[in-house]
Design a protein around this motif. Structure first.
Motif, PDB file in Angstrom:
ATOM      1  N   MET A  47       0.823  -1.199   0.000  1.00 26.80           N
ATOM      2  CA  MET A  47       0.000   0.000   0.000  1.00 26.80           C
ATOM      3  C   MET A  47       0.866   1.262   0.000  1.00 26.80           C
ATOM      4  O   MET A  47       0.541   2.220  -0.695  1.00 26.80           O
ATOM      5  CB  MET A  47      -0.914  -0.029   1.236  1.00 26.80           C
ATOM      6  CG  MET A  47      -1.803   1.158   1.370  1.00 26.80           C
ATOM      7  SD  MET A  47      -3.126   1.036   0.202  1.00 26.80           S
ATOM      8  CE  MET A  47      -4.264   2.187   0.847  1.00 26.80           C
ATOM      9  N   GLU A  48       1.968   1.250   0.797  1.00 25.06           N
ATOM     10  CA  GLU A  48       2.829   2.429   0.865  1.00 25.06           C
ATOM     11  C   GLU A  48       3.459   2.736  -0.488  1.00 25.06           C
ATOM     12  O   GLU A  48       3.561   3.890  -0.884  1.00 25.06           O
ATOM     13  CB  GLU A  48       3.972   2.254   1.879  1.00 25.06           C
ATOM     14  CG  GLU A  48       3.615   1.779   3.240  1.00 25.06           C
ATOM     15  CD  GLU A  48       3.603   0.257   3.365  1.00 25.06           C
ATOM     16  OE1 GLU A  48       4.388  -0.440   2.697  1.00 25.06           O
ATOM     17  OE2 GLU A  48       2.780  -0.229   4.130  1.00 25.06           O
ATOM     18  N   GLN A  76       2.386   1.976  -3.490  1.00 26.60           N
ATOM     19  CA  GLN A  76       1.426   2.503  -4.459  1.00 26.60           C
ATOM     20  C   GLN A  76       1.154   3.995  -4.198  1.00 26.60           C
ATOM     21  O   GLN A  76       1.095   4.799  -5.125  1.00 26.60           O
ATOM     22  CB  GLN A  76       0.091   1.732  -4.414  1.00 26.60           C
ATOM     23  CG  GLN A  76       0.184   0.339  -4.971  1.00 26.60           C
ATOM     24  CD  GLN A  76       0.405  -0.702  -3.871  1.00 26.60           C
ATOM     25  OE1 GLN A  76       0.587  -0.371  -2.706  1.00 26.60           O
ATOM     26  NE2 GLN A  76       0.413  -1.971  -4.265  1.00 26.60           N
ATOM     27  N   LEU A  77       0.984   4.355  -2.919  1.00 26.68           N
ATOM     28  CA  LEU A  77       0.755   5.754  -2.585  1.00 26.68           C
ATOM     29  C   LEU A  77       1.978   6.609  -2.907  1.00 26.68           C
ATOM     30  O   LEU A  77       1.852   7.735  -3.397  1.00 26.68           O
ATOM     31  CB  LEU A  77       0.398   5.908  -1.107  1.00 26.68           C
ATOM     32  CG  LEU A  77      -1.055   5.656  -0.730  1.00 26.68           C
ATOM     33  CD1 LEU A  77      -1.231   5.718   0.786  1.00 26.68           C
ATOM     34  CD2 LEU A  77      -1.973   6.644  -1.399  1.00 26.68           C
ATOM     35  N   CYS A 126      -0.843  12.143  -0.953  1.00 24.09           N
ATOM     36  CA  CYS A 126      -0.477  10.743  -1.193  1.00 24.09           C
ATOM     37  C   CYS A 126       0.877  10.416  -0.564  1.00 24.09           C
ATOM     38  O   CYS A 126       1.053   9.340   0.029  1.00 24.09           O
ATOM     39  CB  CYS A 126      -0.446  10.439  -2.686  1.00 24.09           C
ATOM     40  SG  CYS A 126      -2.068  10.270  -3.441  1.00 24.09           S
ATOM     41  N   GLY A 158       0.335  10.136   3.068  1.00 23.73           N
ATOM     42  CA  GLY A 158      -0.320   8.848   3.342  1.00 23.73           C
ATOM     43  C   GLY A 158       0.664   7.698   3.274  1.00 23.73           C
ATOM     44  O   GLY A 158       0.621   6.772   4.099  1.00 23.73           O
ATOM     45  N   ALA A 159       1.559   7.732   2.305  1.00 26.34           N
ATOM     46  CA  ALA A 159       2.578   6.692   2.193  1.00 26.34           C
ATOM     47  C   ALA A 159       3.483   6.701   3.418  1.00 26.34           C
ATOM     48  O   ALA A 159       3.835   5.635   3.956  1.00 26.34           O
ATOM     49  CB  ALA A 159       3.403   6.902   0.920  1.00 26.34           C
ATOM     50  N   PHE A 165       1.543   5.087   6.367  1.00 29.36           N
ATOM     51  CA  PHE A 165       1.497   3.626   6.302  1.00 29.36           C
ATOM     52  C   PHE A 165       2.887   3.011   6.469  1.00 29.36           C
ATOM     53  O   PHE A 165       3.034   1.939   7.046  1.00 29.36           O
ATOM     54  CB  PHE A 165       0.858   3.158   4.993  1.00 29.36           C
ATOM     55  CG  PHE A 165      -0.631   3.350   4.971  1.00 29.36           C
ATOM     56  CD1 PHE A 165      -1.445   2.681   5.876  1.00 29.36           C
ATOM     57  CD2 PHE A 165      -1.217   4.201   4.066  1.00 29.36           C
ATOM     58  CE1 PHE A 165      -2.812   2.862   5.873  1.00 29.36           C
ATOM     59  CE2 PHE A 165      -2.586   4.390   4.050  1.00 29.36           C
ATOM     60  CZ  PHE A 165      -3.384   3.724   4.954  1.00 29.36           C
ATOM     61  N   ALA A 181       1.050   2.969  10.589  1.00 34.52           N
ATOM     62  CA  ALA A 181      -0.351   3.360  10.736  1.00 34.52           C
ATOM     63  C   ALA A 181      -0.792   3.370  12.193  1.00 34.52           C
ATOM     64  O   ALA A 181      -1.863   2.901  12.548  1.00 34.52           O
ATOM     65  CB  ALA A 181      -1.260   2.451   9.895  1.00 34.52           C
TER      66      ALA A 181
END
Length: 156
Positions: A1-2, A4-5, A32, A35-36, A39, A43
């Motif tokens: 997930m990290e 991709q962000l 983004c 957010g990365a 995560f 988190a």
């Protein structure tokens, strides 16, 4: 997930760099990336506090850049502060105040702009909104900002 962000954030910042707009891509890219970071740090509440601190720091930096940045040493180095003013001799168009009151003849259709022969010189002119045919006698009534305004001359 990290990852991709992170990738999406970088792509959005690149899009903002190549297609400037209202900052939507740039702000989305920064969010983004934050957010990365969130995560990547696990988190947790501690990660949220760190990301919030980074966001607050970015907001303060942005505010400072807008308010004080151009006056700072670095701002003075990267901004253009030369002015092209009339006091320094710069003009967009020559004012033809010497033509005010002179008469001439429309050489082209004036609808409302065109060319007129005034004192043996072809001059770009504009009417006050009326349309005149070629050969119409005109008088210069004003000359400001590079505009030479004419009116139909009734006495010629």
């Amino acid at each position: 997930m990290e990852l991709q962000l992170l990738f999406l954030g970088v792509v959005l910042l690149l899009v903002e760099g190549f297609i400037p707009g209202f900052g939507i891509f740039g702000i989305s890219g920064i969010l983004c990336l934050l957010g990365a970071l969130y995560f990547f740090l696990g988190a947790t509440a501690q990660a949220a506090a760190l990301v919030g601190g980074v966001l607050l720091g970015l907001a303060v930096l942005g505010f400072w850049l807008i308010r004080r940045g151009p006056k700072s040493w670095l701002g003075r180095q990267v901004t253009l502060h030369l002015r092209s003013t009339a006091a320094q001799g710069y003009t967009g168009n020559a004012d033809r105040k010497d033509l005010v009151g002179k008469t001439g003849v429309a050489q082209t259709v004036l609808r409302p702009s065109g060319r007129a022969l005034i004192d043996g010189e072809l001059v770009d002119v504009i009417t006050e909104g009326e349309f005149y045919e070629p050969g119409t006698a005109i008088r210069v009534v004003a000359a400001t900002g590079g505009r030479t305004v004419v009116r139909k001359e009734e006495n010629l």
